[in-house]
Design a protein around this motif. Structure first.
Motif, PDB file in Angstrom:
ATOM      1  N   ASP A 178       4.908 -30.581 -15.192  1.00 24.99           N
ATOM      2  CA  ASP A 178       3.546 -30.728 -15.676  1.00 24.99           C
ATOM      3  C   ASP A 178       2.778 -29.719 -14.833  1.00 24.99           C
ATOM      4  OD1 ASP A 178       0.752 -31.474 -15.679  1.00 24.99           O
ATOM      5  OD2 ASP A 178       1.397 -33.243 -16.791  1.00 24.99           O
ATOM      6  N   HIS A 179       2.392 -28.606 -15.426  1.00 23.98           N
ATOM      7  CA  HIS A 179       1.940 -27.518 -14.558  1.00 23.98           C
ATOM      8  C   HIS A 179       0.644 -27.862 -13.818  1.00 23.98           C
ATOM      9  CE1 HIS A 179      -0.733 -26.287 -17.840  1.00 23.98           C
ATOM     10  NE2 HIS A 179      -1.333 -25.471 -17.001  1.00 23.98           N
ATOM     11  N   TYR A 180      -0.076 -28.909 -14.271  1.00 23.82           N
ATOM     12  CA  TYR A 180      -1.271 -29.287 -13.517  1.00 23.82           C
ATOM     13  C   TYR A 180      -0.928 -29.776 -12.108  1.00 23.82           C
ATOM     14  CZ  TYR A 180      -5.134 -28.044 -16.327  1.00 23.82           C
ATOM     15  OH  TYR A 180      -6.085 -27.275 -16.946  1.00 23.82           O
ATOM     16  N   LEU A 181       0.273 -30.313 -11.939  1.00 15.89           N
ATOM     17  CA  LEU A 181       0.655 -30.795 -10.612  1.00 15.89           C
ATOM     18  C   LEU A 181       0.908 -29.633  -9.647  1.00 15.89           C
ATOM     19  CD1 LEU A 181       2.963 -33.844 -11.390  1.00 15.89           C
ATOM     20  CD2 LEU A 181       0.530 -33.792 -10.876  1.00 15.89           C
ATOM     21  N   GLY A 182       1.057 -28.436 -10.201  1.00 12.42           N
ATOM     22  CA  GLY A 182       1.267 -27.270  -9.332  1.00 12.42           C
ATOM     23  C   GLY A 182      -0.038 -26.610  -8.938  1.00 12.42           C
ATOM     24  N   LYS A 183      -1.150 -27.133  -9.416  1.00 12.68           N
ATOM     25  CA  LYS A 183      -2.431 -26.498  -9.086  1.00 12.68           C
ATOM     26  C   LYS A 183      -2.840 -26.868  -7.662  1.00 12.68           C
ATOM     27  CE  LYS A 183      -4.059 -26.036 -13.821  1.00 12.68           C
ATOM     28  NZ  LYS A 183      -4.290 -24.623 -14.141  1.00 12.68           N
ATOM     29  N   GLU A 184      -3.394 -25.894  -6.987  1.00  7.29           N
ATOM     30  CA  GLU A 184      -3.729 -26.048  -5.572  1.00  7.29           C
ATOM     31  C   GLU A 184      -4.574 -27.296  -5.291  1.00  7.29           C
ATOM     32  OE1 GLU A 184      -2.499 -23.891  -3.240  1.00  7.29           O
ATOM     33  OE2 GLU A 184      -3.387 -25.216  -1.769  1.00  7.29           O
ATOM     34  N   SER A 216     -12.172 -28.856 -19.921  1.00  2.06           N
ATOM     35  CA  SER A 216     -12.745 -28.206 -21.094  1.00  2.06           C
ATOM     36  C   SER A 216     -12.332 -26.755 -21.150  1.00  2.06           C
ATOM     37  CB  SER A 216     -14.268 -28.358 -21.133  1.00  2.06           C
ATOM     38  OG  SER A 216     -14.856 -27.654 -20.095  1.00  2.06           O
ATOM     39  N   GLU A 217     -12.170 -26.290 -22.363  1.00  3.01           N
ATOM     40  CA  GLU A 217     -11.830 -24.887 -22.599  1.00  3.01           C
ATOM     41  C   GLU A 217     -12.870 -24.294 -23.521  1.00  3.01           C
ATOM     42  OE1 GLU A 217      -7.003 -24.416 -22.028  1.00  3.01           O
ATOM     43  OE2 GLU A 217      -7.734 -24.883 -24.007  1.00  3.01           O
ATOM     44  N   ASP A 218     -13.175 -23.010 -23.299  1.00  3.46           N
ATOM     45  CA  ASP A 218     -14.202 -22.396 -24.136  1.00  3.46           C
ATOM     46  C   ASP A 218     -13.595 -21.585 -25.275  1.00  3.46           C
ATOM     47  OD1 ASP A 218     -13.155 -20.445 -22.576  1.00  3.46           O
ATOM     48  OD2 ASP A 218     -15.054 -19.744 -21.726  1.00  3.46           O
ATOM     49  N   GLY A 223      -4.340 -19.222 -33.089  1.00  2.00           N
ATOM     50  CA  GLY A 223      -2.954 -18.769 -33.021  1.00  2.00           C
ATOM     51  C   GLY A 223      -1.958 -19.872 -32.689  1.00  2.00           C
ATOM     52  N   ARG A 224      -2.438 -20.991 -32.105  1.00  6.72           N
ATOM     53  CA  ARG A 224      -1.514 -22.067 -31.734  1.00  6.72           C
ATOM     54  C   ARG A 224      -1.719 -23.289 -32.634  1.00  6.72           C
ATOM     55  NH1 ARG A 224      -2.348 -24.627 -26.707  1.00  6.72           N
ATOM     56  NH2 ARG A 224      -0.211 -25.238 -26.383  1.00  6.72           N
ATOM     57  N   GLY A 225      -2.483 -23.091 -33.694  1.00  4.79           N
ATOM     58  CA  GLY A 225      -2.842 -24.218 -34.546  1.00  4.79           C
ATOM     59  C   GLY A 225      -1.639 -24.982 -35.076  1.00  4.79           C
ATOM     60  N   ARG A 235      -2.315 -35.838 -26.805  1.00  2.26           N
ATOM     61  CA  ARG A 235      -0.956 -35.544 -26.338  1.00  2.26           C
ATOM     62  C   ARG A 235      -0.904 -34.250 -25.536  1.00  2.26           C
ATOM     63  NH1 ARG A 235      -0.016 -37.318 -31.670  1.00  2.26           N
ATOM     64  NH2 ARG A 235       1.356 -39.134 -31.795  1.00  2.26           N
ATOM     65  N   ASP A 236      -1.759 -33.315 -25.888  1.00  2.00           N
ATOM     66  CA  ASP A 236      -1.690 -31.983 -25.259  1.00  2.00           C
ATOM     67  C   ASP A 236      -2.209 -32.012 -23.821  1.00  2.00           C
ATOM     68  OD1 ASP A 236      -1.084 -29.173 -25.525  1.00  2.00           O
ATOM     69  OD2 ASP A 236      -3.243 -28.771 -25.559  1.00  2.00           O
ATOM     70  N   ILE A 237      -3.223 -32.801 -23.554  1.00  4.35           N
ATOM     71  CA  ILE A 237      -3.880 -32.753 -22.245  1.00  4.35           C
ATOM     72  C   ILE A 237      -3.956 -34.118 -21.543  1.00  4.35           C
ATOM     73  CG2 ILE A 237      -6.055 -32.193 -21.039  1.00  4.35           C
ATOM     74  CD1 ILE A 237      -4.740 -29.706 -22.234  1.00  4.35           C
ATOM     75  N   ASN A 240      -0.572 -36.266 -20.352  1.00  3.13           N
ATOM     76  CA  ASN A 240       0.180 -35.625 -19.276  1.00  3.13           C
ATOM     77  C   ASN A 240      -0.736 -35.171 -18.153  1.00  3.13           C
ATOM     78  OD1 ASN A 240      -0.632 -33.034 -20.753  1.00  3.13           O
ATOM     79  ND2 ASN A 240       0.719 -34.055 -22.195  1.00  3.13           N
ATOM     80  N   HIS A 241      -1.442 -34.037 -18.356  1.00  2.00           N
ATOM     81  CA  HIS A 241      -2.197 -33.446 -17.243  1.00  2.00           C
ATOM     82  C   HIS A 241      -3.199 -34.424 -16.618  1.00  2.00           C
ATOM     83  CE1 HIS A 241      -0.220 -29.952 -18.626  1.00  2.00           C
ATOM     84  NE2 HIS A 241      -1.125 -29.506 -19.475  1.00  2.00           N
ATOM     85  N   LEU A 242      -4.068 -34.996 -17.451  1.00  4.93           N
ATOM     86  CA  LEU A 242      -5.123 -35.839 -16.864  1.00  4.93           C
ATOM     87  C   LEU A 242      -4.558 -37.149 -16.322  1.00  4.93           C
ATOM     88  CD1 LEU A 242      -8.223 -35.261 -19.179  1.00  4.93           C
ATOM     89  CD2 LEU A 242      -7.436 -33.954 -17.209  1.00  4.93           C
ATOM     90  N   GLY A 336     -11.378 -31.259 -24.100  1.00  6.21           N
ATOM     91  CA  GLY A 336     -11.738 -30.636 -25.360  1.00  6.21           C
ATOM     92  C   GLY A 336     -11.538 -29.139 -25.377  1.00  6.21           C
ATOM     93  N   LYS A 337     -11.316 -28.654 -26.575  1.00  2.50           N
ATOM     94  CA  LYS A 337     -11.194 -27.217 -26.806  1.00  2.50           C
ATOM     95  C   LYS A 337     -12.464 -26.736 -27.489  1.00  2.50           C
ATOM     96  CE  LYS A 337      -6.320 -26.880 -26.636  1.00  2.50           C
ATOM     97  NZ  LYS A 337      -5.915 -25.822 -25.736  1.00  2.50           N
ATOM     98  N   ALA A 338     -12.698 -25.423 -27.401  1.00  9.88           N
ATOM     99  CA  ALA A 338     -13.854 -24.794 -28.043  1.00  9.88           C
ATOM    100  C   ALA A 338     -15.170 -25.442 -27.594  1.00  9.88           C
ATOM    101  CB  ALA A 338     -13.710 -24.839 -29.568  1.00  9.88           C
ATOM    102  N   LEU A 377     -10.927 -28.030 -10.031  1.00  8.99           N
ATOM    103  CA  LEU A 377      -9.585 -27.444 -10.061  1.00  8.99           C
ATOM    104  C   LEU A 377      -9.636 -25.982 -10.470  1.00  8.99           C
ATOM    105  CD1 LEU A 377      -8.822 -30.397  -9.847  1.00  8.99           C
ATOM    106  CD2 LEU A 377      -7.495 -30.205 -11.931  1.00  8.99           C
ATOM    107  N   GLN A 378     -10.535 -25.681 -11.412  1.00  8.82           N
ATOM    108  CA  GLN A 378     -10.660 -24.324 -11.918  1.00  8.82           C
ATOM    109  C   GLN A 378     -11.885 -24.229 -12.804  1.00  8.82           C
ATOM    110  OE1 GLN A 378      -6.908 -24.407 -13.991  1.00  8.82           O
ATOM    111  NE2 GLN A 378      -7.870 -24.752 -15.971  1.00  8.82           N
ATOM    112  N   PRO A 379     -12.484 -23.091 -12.975  1.00  6.68           N
ATOM    113  CA  PRO A 379     -12.183 -21.891 -12.199  1.00  6.68           C
ATOM    114  C   PRO A 379     -12.903 -21.998 -10.869  1.00  6.68           C
ATOM    115  CG  PRO A 379     -13.976 -21.441 -13.720  1.00  6.68           C
ATOM    116  CD  PRO A 379     -13.596 -22.894 -13.909  1.00  6.68           C
TER     117      PRO A 379
END
Ligand code: BG6
Length: 489
Positions: A178-184, A216-218, A223-225, A235-237, A240-242, A336-338, A377-379
Motif C-alpha cells: 500500500d504505497h501510502y505506508l511508504g510515505k515519509e 484530494s486530487e485536482d 485515461g484511467r476511466g 475501493r481506490d483510496i 486501503n490508503h486511508l 475525491g478526484k477532480a 502528507l503531500q504536497p
C-alpha cells in the motif's frame, strides 16, 4: 563469503507503474548505494523487445529526485548495464523457465535471492505466481513477490485471491504494497505519537474530538476511466490508503516495532470498527465545468467510462471504533478526484478547554479555539499545530496561529519516493509496511457490506463541478457528527 546476488524481475515491465515508479525507485536505491554489490534487474512482459530497447525506455522515462544530481548520467549508465529483458507470456511455465536460465546465467552460479514485482493486473497475479514459483524461484536463497492493489473487489474475491496465491507462495513470501505506508509522514506518525510525551497521553476520546483523513486530487480519471469505473473511489483510496493510516493512527501501543507486533495492533483496530452505516456515507461524481476559456470534462465524458455510470469519484464517511480508547469519536474520511486542490492530510481536532477563561474572546464560536494537529502528507510535507495565542499589544486579542514544522525549511535532504522505501524494505525482508492477509481481510470486511448496499440500492452520487470543493453533502455529514472539515475552514 561472497555476497548473494539480488535479481529483481519486474513483471509487466512495459506498463505505466513500472516506468513511472518502479524503475526510477530502483535507480534511486542504486544511486544511493542501497542495492547490494551484485544485483541485476530483469524486465518481463509480453511485448517483444531486447535489452537495449528496455534500457532506452528506462532512461527516457526516468524522472526521479536524483535527476539533478551530479554524476547522474554516469550512474545511470552503470545501472542500465545491469538491466535485461525477457519477453514471455504471463501464464507460460516454459517462458518462466527461459527466464530462469537467463537469471542463472547473469547471477553467475553463486548464492542468489530473487524478488518479483508483479506490476500487472490482478487477474493474472495467480498465473504469474504459479509460473514464477515453480520455474524461476531461487534455489539457494529467498524468493519474494511484491503485489499491489486492487486485491479483489470485496471480501470474497480478495480472500479467493489470497487463497490462490497461497497455493504457490507462503505468506512470508508475499509483500502486499500500500504505497501510502511508504510515505515519509505516514512513517513519522508513530514516531510523533510514541516518542513525544506531549502527544501520546492526549491520544484518546478524552482529548480528541474527531480525526479527519483527507485525500484530494485536482485531476480526474483521465485515461484511467476503464479501470476506475470498476472500483470507484471507496475501493481506490478509502478501503486501503486511508484505512491503513487510520489503523496506524488509532492502534494501541505495539509490544515492539517488530512487523508482527505492529500488524497485530492494526488488525485489532480494524476488527474493532463499527459496521459503516449507509447514512454515514455520501458519494459524489464530478461533472464537466468550464472556467473562462477552459473547459474541464466530467467523469461521464471520459470515453472509457460506461454511459450513465454511477461510480463515485468522491466519498465522505464517518467511521467509529468500538473500543475504550475511541468510543464515540468520529473518524472522518474524505476522498475525491477532480477537486480544487491536490492534497493528503490527517487532521486531529482536540476538545474544547473545559471552563476556558478566554471563552468570550472567541465570541460564540468556540470551535475557533480548537487545537488542531495537522500532518500534511503531500504536497510540501509539514506538521503543524494550531494553538491560541495573544496578539502582541496592549489589548487582549487572541489569534489562532501555527506551530509549524515545514519539512522543506527544516531538512535539507530530499524526501524519497514511497516506492524506494517499500522496495528497500522488501529487499531487506522488513514487513512492517506491508499488508498481512488478515489485515486485508479485516479491511474488506469493513467496507464490503457498505459497497454492496451502495451498489444494490443504486445510490446516485451527488454531482459536483470539476475543480470544486466537492459535494455539499460532505458538510452535512460532518455537521451531523458535530464536526467541521478542517481543510475548509
Ligand atoms: C493510487 C490510486 O493507489 O493512488 C490512484 O489508484 C491515485 O487513483 C494514487 O491517484 C494517488 O497516489 P499519490 O501517491 O499520487 O497520492
Amino acid at each position: 563469503e561472497a555476497e548473494a546476488t539480488l535479481s529483481i524481475t519486474v513483471v509487466g515491465a512495459s506498463g505505466d507503474l513500472a516506468k513511472k515508479k518502479i524503475f526510477p525507485a530502483l535507480f534511486a536505491l542504486f544511486y544511493e548505494d542501497f542495492l547490494p554489490e551484485n544485483f541485476i534487474v530483469f524486465g518481463y512482459a509480453r511485448t517483444r523487445m531486447n535489452d537495449v530497447e528496455l534500457r532506452n525506455i528506462i532512461s527516457q522515462t526516468l524522472t526521479c529526485r536524483i535527476d539533478k544530481r551530479e554524476n547522474c548520467a554516469d550512474k545511470m549508465e552503470q545501472f542500465l548495464k545491469r538491466c535485461y529483458y525477457h519477453s514471455g507470456q504471463y501464464n507460460s511455465e516454459e517462458h518462466f523457465a527461459e527466464l530462469d536460465c537467463k537469471l542463472k546465467e547473469k547471477e553467475g552460479g553463486g548464492l542468489s535471492n530473487r524478488l518479483f514485482y508483479l506490476s500487472i493486473p490482478p487477474n493474472i497475479f495467480v498465473d504469474v505466481a504459479k509460473c514464477a514459483s515453480s520455474k524461476a524461484s531461487s534455489i539457494s536463497g529467498w524468493t519474494r513477490v511484491i503485489v499491489e492493489k486492487p486485491f479483489g473487489r470485496d471480501l470474497e474475491s480478495s480472500s479467493e485471491l489470497t487463497r490462490h496465491l497461497k497455493q504457490y507462495l507462503r505468506e512470508d513470501q508475499i509483500f502486499r504494497i500500500d504505497h501510502y505506508l511508504g510515505k515519509e509522514l505516514v512513517e513519522n506518525l508513530s514516531v510523533l505519537r510514541f516518542s513525544n510525551l506531549v502527544f501520546e497521553p492526549l491520544w484518546s476520546r478524552n482529548y480528541i474530538r474527531n480525526v479527519q483523513f483527507i485525500f484530494s486530487e485536482d485531476f480526474g480519471t483521465e485515461g484511467r476511466g476503464g479501470y476506475f469505473d470498476n472500483y470507484g473511489i471507496i475501493r481506490d483510496i478509502m478501503q486501503n490508503h486511508l484505512l491503513q493510516i487510520l489503523a496506524l493512527f488509532a492502534m494501541e501501543t505495539p509490544v515492539s516495532l517488530d512487523a508482527e507486533d505492529i500488524r497485530n495492533e492494526k488488525v485489532k483496530v480494524l476488527r474493532s470498527m463499527r459496521p459503516i452505516q449507509l447514512e454515514d456515507v455520501i458519494t459524489g461524481q464530478y461533472k464537466g465545468h468550464s472556467k473562462g476559456a477552459k473547459s474541464y470534462p466530467g467523469y461521464l465524458d471520459d470515453p472509457t467510462v460506461p454511459k450513465g455510470s454511477i461510480t463515485p469519484t468522491f466519498a465522505a464517511a464517518a467511521l467509529f471504533i468500538n473500543n475504550a480508547r475511541w468510543d464515540g469519536v468520529p473518524f472522518l474520511m474524505k476522498a475525491g478526484k477532480a477537486l480544487h486542490t491536490k492534497r493528503a492530510e490527517i487532521r486531529v481536532q482536540f476538545r474544547h478547554v473545559p471552563g476556558n477563561l478566554y471563552k468570550r474572546n472567541f465570541g460564540t464560536d468556540l470551535d475557533k479555539a480548537t487545537n488542531e494537529l495537522v500532518l500534511r502528507l503531500q504536497p510540501d510535507e509539514a506538521i503543524y499545530l494550531k494553538i491560541n495565542n495573544k496578539v502582541p499589544g496592549l489589548g487582549m486579542r487572541l489569534d489562532r496561529s501555527d506551530l509549524n514544522l515545514l519539512y522543506r525549511a527544516r531538512y535539507t535532504g530530499e524526501i524519497p519516493d514511497a516506492y524506494e522505501r517499500l522496495l528497500l524494505d522488501a529487499i531487506e525482508g522488513e514487513r512492517r509496511l506491508f499488508i498481512r492477509s488478515d489485515e486485508l481481510d479485516a479491511a474488506w470486511a469493513l467496507f464490503t457490506p457498505l459497497l454492496k448496499e451502495l451498489e444494490e440500492k443504486k445510490i446516485a452520487p451527488e454531482l459536483y463541478p470539476y475543480g470544486s470543493r466537492g459535494p455539499v453533502g460532505a458538510h452535512y455529514l460532518a455537521a451531523k457528527h458535530n464536526v467541521r472539515w478542517g481543510d475548509l475552514t
